[in-house]
Structure formats: C-alpha cells, structure tokens
Write an enzyme that holds these catalytic residues in place. Structure first.
Site, PDB file in Angstrom:
ATOM      1  N   ASP A  94      70.130  42.078  -3.419  1.00 33.43           N
ATOM      2  CA  ASP A  94      70.195  43.638  -3.122  1.00 33.43           C
ATOM      3  C   ASP A  94      71.629  43.955  -3.005  1.00 33.43           C
ATOM      4  O   ASP A  94      72.146  43.854  -1.715  1.00 33.43           O
ATOM      5  CB  ASP A  94      69.190  43.800  -1.921  1.00 33.43           C
ATOM      6  CG  ASP A  94      69.114  45.390  -1.606  1.00 33.43           C
ATOM      7  OD1 ASP A  94      69.588  46.130  -2.575  1.00 33.43           O
ATOM      8  OD2 ASP A  94      68.197  45.406  -0.817  1.00 33.43           O
ATOM      9  N   ILE A  95      72.316  44.427  -4.108  1.00 33.85           N
ATOM     10  CA  ILE A  95      73.776  44.620  -3.870  1.00 33.85           C
ATOM     11  C   ILE A  95      74.051  46.184  -4.285  1.00 33.85           C
ATOM     12  O   ILE A  95      75.389  46.453  -3.704  1.00 33.85           O
ATOM     13  CB  ILE A  95      74.417  43.786  -4.927  1.00 33.85           C
ATOM     14  CG1 ILE A  95      74.018  44.254  -6.421  1.00 33.85           C
ATOM     15  CG2 ILE A  95      74.332  42.324  -4.430  1.00 33.85           C
ATOM     16  CD1 ILE A  95      74.841  43.355  -7.404  1.00 33.85           C
ATOM     17  N   LYS A  96      73.162  46.818  -4.866  1.00 26.45           N
ATOM     18  CA  LYS A  96      73.338  48.381  -5.157  1.00 26.45           C
ATOM     19  C   LYS A  96      74.656  48.714  -5.630  1.00 26.45           C
ATOM     20  O   LYS A  96      75.228  49.650  -4.842  1.00 26.45           O
ATOM     21  CB  LYS A  96      73.125  49.084  -3.597  1.00 26.45           C
ATOM     22  CG  LYS A  96      71.447  48.833  -3.314  1.00 26.45           C
ATOM     23  CD  LYS A  96      71.152  49.653  -1.918  1.00 26.45           C
ATOM     24  CE  LYS A  96      69.898  49.705  -1.792  1.00 26.45           C
ATOM     25  NZ  LYS A  96      69.451  48.373  -1.025  1.00 26.45           N
ATOM     26  N   ARG A  97      75.333  47.963  -6.517  1.00 30.61           N
ATOM     27  CA  ARG A  97      76.310  48.334  -7.150  1.00 30.61           C
ATOM     28  C   ARG A  97      76.375  49.504  -7.965  1.00 30.61           C
ATOM     29  O   ARG A  97      75.274  49.739  -8.572  1.00 30.61           O
ATOM     30  CB  ARG A  97      77.295  47.124  -7.865  1.00 30.61           C
ATOM     31  CG  ARG A  97      77.139  45.711  -6.994  1.00 30.61           C
ATOM     32  CD  ARG A  97      78.343  46.025  -5.920  1.00 30.61           C
ATOM     33  NE  ARG A  97      78.509  44.779  -5.270  1.00 30.61           N
ATOM     34  CZ  ARG A  97      78.463  44.519  -3.821  1.00 30.61           C
ATOM     35  NH1 ARG A  97      77.803  45.463  -3.173  1.00 30.61           N
ATOM     36  NH2 ARG A  97      78.914  43.373  -3.563  1.00 30.61           N
ATOM     37  N   THR A 110      69.900  44.988  -7.681  1.00 32.15           N
ATOM     38  CA  THR A 110      69.695  46.323  -7.479  1.00 32.15           C
ATOM     39  C   THR A 110      70.962  47.155  -7.708  1.00 32.15           C
ATOM     40  O   THR A 110      72.182  46.706  -7.461  1.00 32.15           O
ATOM     41  CB  THR A 110      69.438  46.767  -6.133  1.00 32.15           C
ATOM     42  OG1 THR A 110      70.380  46.373  -5.225  1.00 32.15           O
ATOM     43  CG2 THR A 110      68.069  45.917  -5.725  1.00 32.15           C
TER      44      THR A 110
END
EC number: 4.1.1.23
Length: 288
Positions: A95-98, A123
């Site tokens: 879950d990095i949401k880059r 993510t």
C-alpha cells in the site's frame, strides 16, 4: 495471471485482506521488551499475525507509511514482512499509493515490483493523470503483477475532488472507474476480472450497487470496514456471488487482542478469530 490467483484464493479462504498497518505501539509490551530493536519487534508481531491467519485470509496489505516512519529499521521490517508473505506462498499488496510521472514512476515501479520491496500488487493514485499508471503496466504484462488504483475512497475528504460533477452530469470517480475498467481490458484473467483492480471505499451502499454493475471487470480492494463505519451489508454491494473484491481490516485485526483479558498472550489467535468473524459475516450477507 495474478488476478486469477487472488480470485481463487478468495473462493477458498474468503474476502479478508489483513492490513499490516503495524504501529510500534500496537505490539504487546512483552514483545517490545524482548527485542533490542524496532525491526525485530515488528517482524515478530507481523510473522505471528501471518502464521495465525494464513488459512483464513485472502492476502496481506502492508502499509509502507508505518514502516517508513521508523526509518531504516522499519523498512527492514517491511522488507522482511513482504519476503515472509512470499515464502508462505501468500499474496501481498504494497500500500504505497504512488502517483507520479515518467522516470520517477519508473523508479517507484522498479522499487516495489523488484528487489528488497517486491510485492504482488501495489496501490496507485491516478489523480495526477493516467500517465502515472503507464510505467507499472510492463510489470503487469510481463512479471505477473497487479495494481489497485484509487477510484473512490472512504475518507470524508473524498468529496473534495472525487464527487465533483462533470459537464456530462457524472462524478469524477465514475470517470476514473471507467478509465480503470477500459485500461484493464488488456490484462484480463480467466476469472473475468483484470489485474488492474480498483480501490473502492465501502461506506456508500447504493453507490456500490451501481458501481459493481458498471465496472464488471474491476476487482475491488475495499477499505472502510469496521473502524471507518463500513458493514457487511455495505461490502456485499461491491461483490458478485461473494467474489470480485477483498475487504481490508487493519486495526480491527491487529488490535483484536485488546478486547480480551490477557489477550496479549495470544494476540495471533485473537487476530485469527477476528478474521473468521469478518469472513463469516461477509459470507452470510453476500450469499443472500
């Protein structure tokens, strides 16, 4: 394809995704006192949670922020956790949401789909534009990797941007969902879903019913259950015949031991029982 592996795992084990958002202060004091460093404390806690839930959880989502906040030791624990999940032949979501472009995005893709931080899914945040997704697609095509792209989130601030109405009288999140669905057609699995999935907050049941019908090929990562107010009834709206989505629970599972007297002695079993409860609640509703 990786999405077929996830789909079959959901069929066998249920919809629960264990969120390893492991704050150092979630860890029972006895474990913290046992180790001289943060890295070993976090990894022992995560390892026990994984071992205790392996047969009742579909996958594990590791939220990198909790590890970055602890510096190098935290990132070592992050890497060890991902490798341990892989060793157990389970699926991981970083879950990095880059959400960046060009060479920067290429480096993010390399960092999280290769080497010390390798995961099965990541993510991504597309709200800077869909060229932020492009550098990850070769890994989806050639390396059996998957993406969960933010479509509509469960936080209050989602309405600041995602709910803005367009000239076509539709919401921004609908346009993003349609783009994810269209792009995902190139990466379809045998299960009928794409390896390009979507993050879809579960706190709006009526919208969920419409979105599930519209985004037929998008497998959902569904946050918002439990602590954020989402219920099993809300979850069911985003599933199709009990599949098509995984439901993330982090604090509810990691801190389940605090509900029991002396639960810290068996925190792994407490996490397991919470997983089973969530799984069974969702199954009962989704089969109606």
């Amino acid at each position: 394809m990786i999405i077929d592996e996830l789909y079959e795992t959901v069929n066998k084990k249920g919809n629960v995704c264990v969120g390893l958002d492991t704050s150092f202060f979630y860890i029972p004091e006895g474990i913290r006192e046992k180790h001289e460093n943060v890295e070993d404390s976090i990894f022992e806690f995560n390892r026990t949670i994984i071992d205790s839930t392996l047969d009742v959880a579909a996958c594990y989502k590791v939220q990198i922020a909790y590890y970055e906040a602890l510096g190098i030791e935290g990132l070592r624990a992050y890497s060890k956790t991902l490798k341990y999940i892989k060793d157990k032949k389970a699926l991981s979501i970083a879950d990095i949401k880059r959400g960046d472009i060009a060479k920067t995005a290429e480096m993010y893709a390399k960092a999280h789909f290769e080497g010390e931080f390798e995961s099965d899914f990541v993510t991504l945040n597309p709200y800077m534009g869909f060229d932020t997704i492009d550098p990850y697609l070769p890994y989806v095509k050639n390396n059996n990797k998957g993406l969960f792209i933010l479509i509509r989130t469960s936080n209050r601030g989602a309405r600041d941007l995602q709910y803005i109405s367009t000239r076509k009288n539709t919401k921004v999140y609908n346009i993003v969902g349609e783009r994810v669905s269209s792009l995902g057609e190139k990466y379809m699995g045998d299960c009928g879903y794409s390896s390009l999935g979507g993050v879809m907050g579960c706190t709006h049941q009526e919208e969920g019913i419409k979105l599930r019908k519209k985004l037929k090929n998008v497998f959902f990562l569904i946050p918002g259950y439990g602590a954020q107010g989402g219920t099993a009834e809300d979850i069911a709206a985003y599933l199709k015949k009990g599949n098509g989505g995984i439901v993330n629970s982090s604090r509810g599972i990691l801190l389940a031991y605090k509900k029991e007297e002396d639960g810290f002695k068996n925190y792994g079993q407490c996490a397991r029982q919470e997983c089973i409860k969530i799984r069974d609640d969702i199954f009962k509703i989704s089969q109606k």
